[in-house]
Design an enzyme around this catalytic site. Structure first.
Site, PDB file in Angstrom:
ATOM      1  N   ASN A 126       0.874  -1.315   0.077  1.00 33.18           N
ATOM      2  CA  ASN A 126      -0.102   0.296  -0.033  1.00 33.18           C
ATOM      3  C   ASN A 126       0.823   1.210   0.015  1.00 33.18           C
ATOM      4  O   ASN A 126       1.462   1.399   0.821  1.00 33.18           O
ATOM      5  CB  ASN A 126      -0.997   0.062   1.139  1.00 33.18           C
ATOM      6  CG  ASN A 126      -2.095   0.879   1.083  1.00 33.18           C
ATOM      7  OD1 ASN A 126      -2.806   0.777   0.251  1.00 33.18           O
ATOM      8  ND2 ASN A 126      -2.171   1.903   2.022  1.00 33.18           N
ATOM      9  N   ASP A 183      -3.520   7.410   2.078  1.00 34.04           N
ATOM     10  CA  ASP A 183      -3.380   6.614   0.996  1.00 34.04           C
ATOM     11  C   ASP A 183      -2.844   7.387   0.031  1.00 34.04           C
ATOM     12  O   ASP A 183      -3.384   8.420  -0.378  1.00 34.04           O
ATOM     13  CB  ASP A 183      -4.660   5.869   0.841  1.00 34.04           C
ATOM     14  CG  ASP A 183      -4.484   4.607  -0.107  1.00 34.04           C
ATOM     15  OD1 ASP A 183      -4.170   3.562   0.598  1.00 34.04           O
ATOM     16  OD2 ASP A 183      -4.763   4.722  -1.117  1.00 34.04           O
ATOM     17  N   ASP A 208      -1.325   0.683  -5.409  1.00 36.95           N
ATOM     18  CA  ASP A 208      -0.854  -0.330  -4.677  1.00 36.95           C
ATOM     19  C   ASP A 208      -0.263  -1.732  -5.681  1.00 36.95           C
ATOM     20  O   ASP A 208      -0.507  -1.514  -6.865  1.00 36.95           O
ATOM     21  CB  ASP A 208      -2.442  -1.049  -4.083  1.00 36.95           C
ATOM     22  CG  ASP A 208      -3.124   0.026  -3.487  1.00 36.95           C
ATOM     23  OD1 ASP A 208      -2.710   0.460  -2.444  1.00 36.95           O
ATOM     24  OD2 ASP A 208      -4.261   0.127  -3.850  1.00 36.95           O
ATOM     25  N   LYS A 256      -1.946  -2.349  -8.861  1.00 37.30           N
ATOM     26  CA  LYS A 256      -3.679  -2.033  -8.678  1.00 37.30           C
ATOM     27  C   LYS A 256      -3.734  -0.727  -8.529  1.00 37.30           C
ATOM     28  O   LYS A 256      -2.942   0.125  -8.011  1.00 37.30           O
ATOM     29  CB  LYS A 256      -3.981  -2.795  -7.085  1.00 37.30           C
ATOM     30  CG  LYS A 256      -5.351  -2.494  -7.151  1.00 37.30           C
ATOM     31  CD  LYS A 256      -6.003  -3.580  -5.776  1.00 37.30           C
ATOM     32  CE  LYS A 256      -7.145  -3.113  -5.394  1.00 37.30           C
ATOM     33  NZ  LYS A 256      -7.239  -1.825  -4.725  1.00 37.30           N
ATOM     34  N   ASP A 257      -4.777  -0.251  -9.653  1.00 37.11           N
ATOM     35  CA  ASP A 257      -5.068   1.250  -9.588  1.00 37.11           C
ATOM     36  C   ASP A 257      -4.040   2.123 -10.010  1.00 37.11           C
ATOM     37  O   ASP A 257      -4.092   3.228 -10.000  1.00 37.11           O
ATOM     38  CB  ASP A 257      -5.480   1.625  -8.028  1.00 37.11           C
ATOM     39  CG  ASP A 257      -6.820   1.032  -7.677  1.00 37.11           C
ATOM     40  OD1 ASP A 257      -7.468   0.539  -8.406  1.00 37.11           O
ATOM     41  OD2 ASP A 257      -7.278   1.008  -6.241  1.00 37.11           O
TER      42      ASP A 257
HETATM   43 MG   LIG Z   1      -4.036   1.893  -1.254  1.00 35.13          MG
END
Ligand SMILES: [Mg+2]
Length: 218
Positions: free
Chosen positions: A102, A118, A122, A134-135
């Site tokens: 993260n 955040d 990720d 991710k993302d």
């Molecule tokens: Mg995150």
């Protein structure tokens, strides 16, 4: 705050919004608190605070939610990421299901726990160390929208690339045996310290650069 926590202490981990208020917040048990690592644990079933979906007429509000996995969160002082380990618990027992990297603000200690936020990007990592972003598309979109400046997004991606190098080389923490870690059986499900929404938020010193005023959507 420089005081250390002891194993088993309950702390609040808070994501701080762009207007410097406590946002999503979770209770954790302290596993280890060292110079180079803060390890925290949240069990499946813990109650935490999440943004209500969809937002009501008065805007976004935090409501109660239930955490669905056992998660060990390995946090590194001064770094832009934490590494999570996920376990699932059901009738078949408890099994390690994945790592998760993260990207986030370097954490700050508070009187009741730690503050961070955040960074969107990720990395999902299987138990046998296959990884995928991710993302990353969402991060790119946020840059296009002007929510994140390009140089900030580049720093976030570079942090991810460094962790990927560690994954591929099977370096710490991916070689440390954390997958076999189990919580102290005497630990009850932690609850958020009462002051989670009253204790003033700490703001990351890089926030003005990373989150320009024009992009303050919190
Ligand atoms: Mg995150």
């Amino acid at each position: 705050m420089s005081a250390r926590w002891r194993p088993g202490d309950v702390v609040a981990l808070r994501y701080i919004t762009r207007d410097a208020k406590p946002g999503m917040s979770w209770p954790f048990r302290v596993v280890e608190d060292r110079d180079d690592l803060l390890a925290l644990f949240i069990p499946q079933g813990a109650r935490y605070k999440a943004w209500e979906q969809p937002p009501g007429p008065a805007g976004r509000r935090l409501g109660d939610a239930t955490w669905r996995h056992d998660v060990l969160r390995l946090m590194y002082p001064g770094r832009h990421h934490s590494i999570w380990l996920f376990w699932r618990r059901d009738e078949q027992g408890r099994r390690f299901t994945s790592y998760y990297v993260n990207m986030e603000e370097p954490f700050r200690r508070t009187a009741i726990g730690v503050d961070t936020n955040d960074h969107m990007l990720d990395i999902v990592v299987t138990p046998d160390l296959r990884w995928r972003w991710k993302d990353d598309d969402v991060l790119a979109e946020r840059v296009r929208q002007g929510v994140y400046p390009e140089d900030f997004a580049a720093v976030v991606r570079a942090e991810g690339e460094r962790v990927i190098a560690n994954i591929e080389a099977r370096r710490s923490p991916f070689s440390d045996g954390w997958e076999a870690w189990t919580p102290d059986p005497a630990w009850t499900v932690p609850e958020l310290p009462e002051q989670w929404d009253r204790l003033p938020a700490t703001v990351w010193e890089g926030a003005d650069w990373a989150y320009p005023v024009a992009g303050r959507t919190r």
